[in-house]
Design an enzyme around this catalytic site. Structure first.
Site, PDB file in Angstrom:
ATOM      1  CG  HIS A   1      17.812 -15.031  44.428  1.00  0.00           C
ATOM      2  ND1 HIS A   1      17.305 -16.069  45.160  1.00  0.00           N
ATOM      3  CD2 HIS A   1      17.064 -14.961  43.295  1.00  0.00           C
ATOM      4  CE1 HIS A   1      16.312 -16.617  44.486  1.00  0.00           C
ATOM      5  NE2 HIS A   1      16.134 -15.966  43.357  1.00  0.00           N
TER       6      HIS A   1
ATOM      7  CG  ASP B   1      14.608 -10.601  37.121  1.00  0.00           C
ATOM      8  OD1 ASP B   1      14.253 -10.657  38.303  1.00  0.00           O
ATOM      9  OD2 ASP B   1      14.060 -11.265  36.216  1.00  0.00           O
TER      10      ASP B   1
HETATM   11  C1  SDX Z   1      13.292 -12.855  41.186  1.00  0.00           C
HETATM   12  O1  SDX Z   1      12.590 -16.081  44.761  1.00  0.00           O
HETATM   13  C2  SDX Z   1      12.833 -16.304  43.534  1.00  0.00           C
HETATM   14  O2  SDX Z   1      13.247 -17.379  43.150  1.00  0.00           O
HETATM   15  C3  SDX Z   1      12.543 -15.177  42.590  1.00  0.00           C
HETATM   16  C4  SDX Z   1      13.117 -15.350  41.200  1.00  0.00           C
HETATM   17  C5  SDX Z   1      12.382 -16.384  40.422  1.00  0.00           C
HETATM   18  O3  SDX Z   1      12.976 -17.019  39.545  1.00  0.00           O
HETATM   19  O4  SDX Z   1      11.142 -16.501  40.631  1.00  0.00           O
HETATM   20  O5  SDX Z   1      14.482 -15.707  41.263  1.00  0.00           O
HETATM   21  C6  SDX Z   1      12.955 -14.052  40.388  1.00  0.00           C
HETATM   22  O6  SDX Z   1      12.413 -12.294  41.774  1.00  0.00           O
HETATM   23  C7  SDX Z   1      14.731 -12.433  41.308  1.00  0.00           C
HETATM   24  C8  SDX Z   1      14.917 -11.176  42.201  1.00  0.00           C
HETATM   25  C9  SDX Z   1      14.510  -9.938  41.376  1.00  0.00           C
HETATM   26  N1  SDX Z   1      14.491  -8.772  42.260  1.00  0.00           N
HETATM   27  C10 SDX Z   1      15.431  -7.819  42.141  1.00  0.00           C
HETATM   28  O7  SDX Z   1      16.407  -7.895  41.395  1.00  0.00           O
HETATM   29  C11 SDX Z   1      15.193  -6.620  43.026  1.00  0.00           C
HETATM   30  C12 SDX Z   1      16.467  -6.265  43.738  1.00  0.00           C
HETATM   31  N2  SDX Z   1      16.806  -7.346  44.684  1.00  0.00           N
HETATM   32  C13 SDX Z   1      16.448  -7.136  46.059  1.00  0.00           C
HETATM   33  O8  SDX Z   1      15.172  -6.564  46.226  1.00  0.00           O
HETATM   34  C14 SDX Z   1      16.690  -8.348  46.927  1.00  0.00           C
HETATM   35  O9  SDX Z   1      17.931  -8.843  46.625  1.00  0.00           O
HETATM   36  C15 SDX Z   1      15.706  -9.501  46.900  1.00  0.00           C
HETATM   37  C16 SDX Z   1      14.315  -9.052  47.155  1.00  0.00           C
HETATM   38  C17 SDX Z   1      15.792 -10.207  45.615  1.00  0.00           C
HETATM   39  C18 SDX Z   1      16.118 -10.454  48.007  1.00  0.00           C
HETATM   40  O10 SDX Z   1      16.026  -9.738  49.154  1.00  0.00           O
HETATM   41  P1  SDX Z   1      16.245 -10.410  50.585  1.00  0.00           P
HETATM   42  O11 SDX Z   1      16.635 -11.818  50.535  1.00  0.00           O
HETATM   43  O12 SDX Z   1      15.051 -10.069  51.373  1.00  0.00           O
HETATM   44  O13 SDX Z   1      17.570  -9.690  51.015  1.00  0.00           O
HETATM   45  P2  SDX Z   1      17.571  -8.509  52.005  1.00  0.00           P
HETATM   46  O14 SDX Z   1      16.533  -7.526  51.563  1.00  0.00           O
HETATM   47  O15 SDX Z   1      17.509  -9.081  53.370  1.00  0.00           O
HETATM   48  O16 SDX Z   1      18.989  -7.828  51.730  1.00  0.00           O
HETATM   49  C19 SDX Z   1      20.092  -8.236  52.490  1.00  0.00           C
HETATM   50  C20 SDX Z   1      21.028  -7.053  52.447  1.00  0.00           C
HETATM   51  C21 SDX Z   1      20.311  -5.734  52.769  1.00  0.00           C
HETATM   52  O17 SDX Z   1      21.257  -4.885  53.345  1.00  0.00           O
HETATM   53  P3  SDX Z   1      21.168  -4.676  54.962  1.00  0.00           P
HETATM   54  O18 SDX Z   1      19.765  -4.176  55.232  1.00  0.00           O
HETATM   55  O19 SDX Z   1      21.423  -6.047  55.552  1.00  0.00           O
HETATM   56  O20 SDX Z   1      22.241  -3.655  55.243  1.00  0.00           O
HETATM   57  O21 SDX Z   1      21.527  -6.893  51.100  1.00  0.00           O
HETATM   58  C22 SDX Z   1      21.076  -5.663  50.581  1.00  0.00           C
HETATM   59  C23 SDX Z   1      19.917  -5.199  51.435  1.00  0.00           C
HETATM   60  O22 SDX Z   1      19.837  -3.793  51.431  1.00  0.00           O
HETATM   61  N3  SDX Z   1      20.579  -5.910  49.225  1.00  0.00           N
HETATM   62  C24 SDX Z   1      20.730  -5.050  48.233  1.00  0.00           C
HETATM   63  C25 SDX Z   1      20.136  -5.666  47.132  1.00  0.00           C
HETATM   64  N4  SDX Z   1      19.651  -6.863  47.490  1.00  0.00           N
HETATM   65  C26 SDX Z   1      19.928  -7.003  48.804  1.00  0.00           C
HETATM   66  N5  SDX Z   1      21.287  -3.802  48.181  1.00  0.00           N
HETATM   67  C27 SDX Z   1      21.259  -3.205  46.982  1.00  0.00           C
HETATM   68  N6  SDX Z   1      20.701  -3.733  45.867  1.00  0.00           N
HETATM   69  C28 SDX Z   1      20.141  -4.955  45.911  1.00  0.00           C
HETATM   70  N7  SDX Z   1      19.606  -5.485  44.792  1.00  0.00           N
END
Ligand code: SDX
Length: 365
Positions: free
Chosen positions: A258, A315
């Protein structure tokens, strides 16, 4: 000019009285009240809280609920008009199109007065479940079921979906689902809606901005992704390979991580509990047990590979709950929207009162 913050990470864009998130402690409050204290109220009461800023007393809640019940029906011509939709692949798109069509039949469409906005808000909150359930019935060649005015928002949704009354626990689970999905500060879809509202565009247009943004797989679409992931993994002995392969290819695991929560999403904990109760009532814990195992593998894999844990978000266990309620994955984002609509309405009203166009700058490179 300030340094660009990718994805506006950490940028505070505006003041709000609607919700508060502490991503470090894992705290979420609607109008100052912890989500844990709100999860056992009715969705009507929490919608009232979000929009009017207070938990309604009986004298306020009853007329509000009556207004919503009165507006649940949608015009049969509207549903006929949408028969062309391929619901299996365009379920949320159909909802967006339906709201667009509803706008043309709403005599208050371009009346942006507060009274007209309240009338439109009631119609939108009341009709989302009716439209989503009707699409499911049409997608499966079943007769569309009319709303039952004697049932709660959550019970009525499951009734219109199945043509049969849900158990008390299932109805309670749906109410909790809508409450937990209702509001989350400046998430992408709410922020998109506020930008539209900030130009004094109308409520239907702003809600459509929200729907179009919620669709994305990294936001509201993740719930569908979780449900499909559970099917893809199938059984516990496939989890490690699935997770490792995704992490190796830098593919995100749906339902985890998140932008704001750097600890357990408080909503995920409540979803986990209600999903366990529903699985127990149905005597089928396969999906719930698989999810618990995925959570444990994800935690350890991320600690090992990235030296930092990752936690379920809103989710993850909601996807498990939908599977145990026999809800198909292609409906997941639309059901998220059924909950989120009252938070969107609250932000729309607050943005109108703020009366300032949202217009950031870009750094030319
Ligand atoms: C919702 O914003 C809100 O409030 C949204 C929400 C709401 O109520 O409206 O809460 C609803 O959208 C929840 C999120 C649903 N999305 C997912 O579950 C999709 C999977 N999650 C990721 O896409 C991610 O965690 C995000 C998009 C939710 C957040 O991404 P960020 O903050 O941009 O984090 P990041 O991409 O900078 O990741 C940081 C690190 C990365 O590794 P490095 O590049 O630093 O090596 O953590 C890793 C990412 O690769 N990472 C994950 C991951 N989430 C982050 N690796 C694997 N699986 C994941 N789910």
């Amino acid at each position: 000019m300030d340094q660009v913050k990718k994805g506006l990470e950490g940028v505070v864009a505006l003041d709000t009285q609607i919700s508060f998130i502490d991503g470090v402690q894992g705290i979420l409050r609607y109008r100052g009240i912890e989500i844990e204290k709100l999860a056992d109220l009715s969705y009507d009461a929490v919608s009232y809280l979000l929009i009017y800023g207070k938990i309604p007393d009986a004298g306020e809640l009853k007329p509000f609920s009556m207004e919503l019940i009165k507006e649940r029906d949608v015009h049969p011509h509207l549903l006929d008009m949408l028969k062309f939709c391929d619901f299996e692949h365009e379920f949320l798109d159909a909802l967006r199109t339906a709201i667009s069509v509803c706008a043309h039949f709403d005599e208050d469409l371009n009346d942006i007065s507060e009274q007209a906005n309240v009338r439109k808000a009631i119609r939108l909150i009341a009709r989302f479940p009716t439209l989503v359930a009707a699409f499911y019935r049409m997608a499966n060649g079943l007769e569309v079921i009319s709303p039952d005015p004697s049932l709660s928002h959550g019970a009525n949704f499951l009734y219109m979906l199945r043509g049969a009354l849900p158990t008390a626990l299932e109805a309670q689970a749906m109410e909790k689902d809508f409450i937990l999905s209702a509001e989350h500060e400046l998430n992408p879809s709410t922020f998109a809606l506020r930008i539209t509202a900030s130009t004094l565009s109308d409520m239907h247009s702003a809600v459509i901005s929200g729907l179009c943004t919620l669709k994305g797989s990294l936001h509201g679409g993740a719930r569908e992704g979780v449900m499909d992931m559970l099917d893809d993994i199938g059984s516990a002995d496939n989890i490690a390979a699935y997770v490792q392969e995704h992490l190796e290819h830098k593919q995100r695991i749906m339902g985890f991580g998140h932008r704001v929560y750097k600890t357990y999403d408080p909503r995920a904990r409540i979803y986990r509990d209600i999903a366990m109760q529903v699985a127990t009532e149905k005597g089928k814990s396969h999906w719930f047990d698989l999810a618990r195992e995925i959570e444990s593998v994800m935690y350890h894999e991320m600690v090992e590979n990235k030296h930092k844990p990752i936690y379920p978000n809103v989710d993850f266990y909601s996807g498990v709950l939908y599977k145990d309620l026999d809800i198909p994955s292609y409906m997941a984002t639309s059901i998220f929207a059924i909950g989120r609509i009252s938070g969107w309405i609250a932000h729309f009203m607050e943005q109108y009162a703020d009366n300032r166009v949202i217009r950031p700058r870009a750094h030319f490179v």
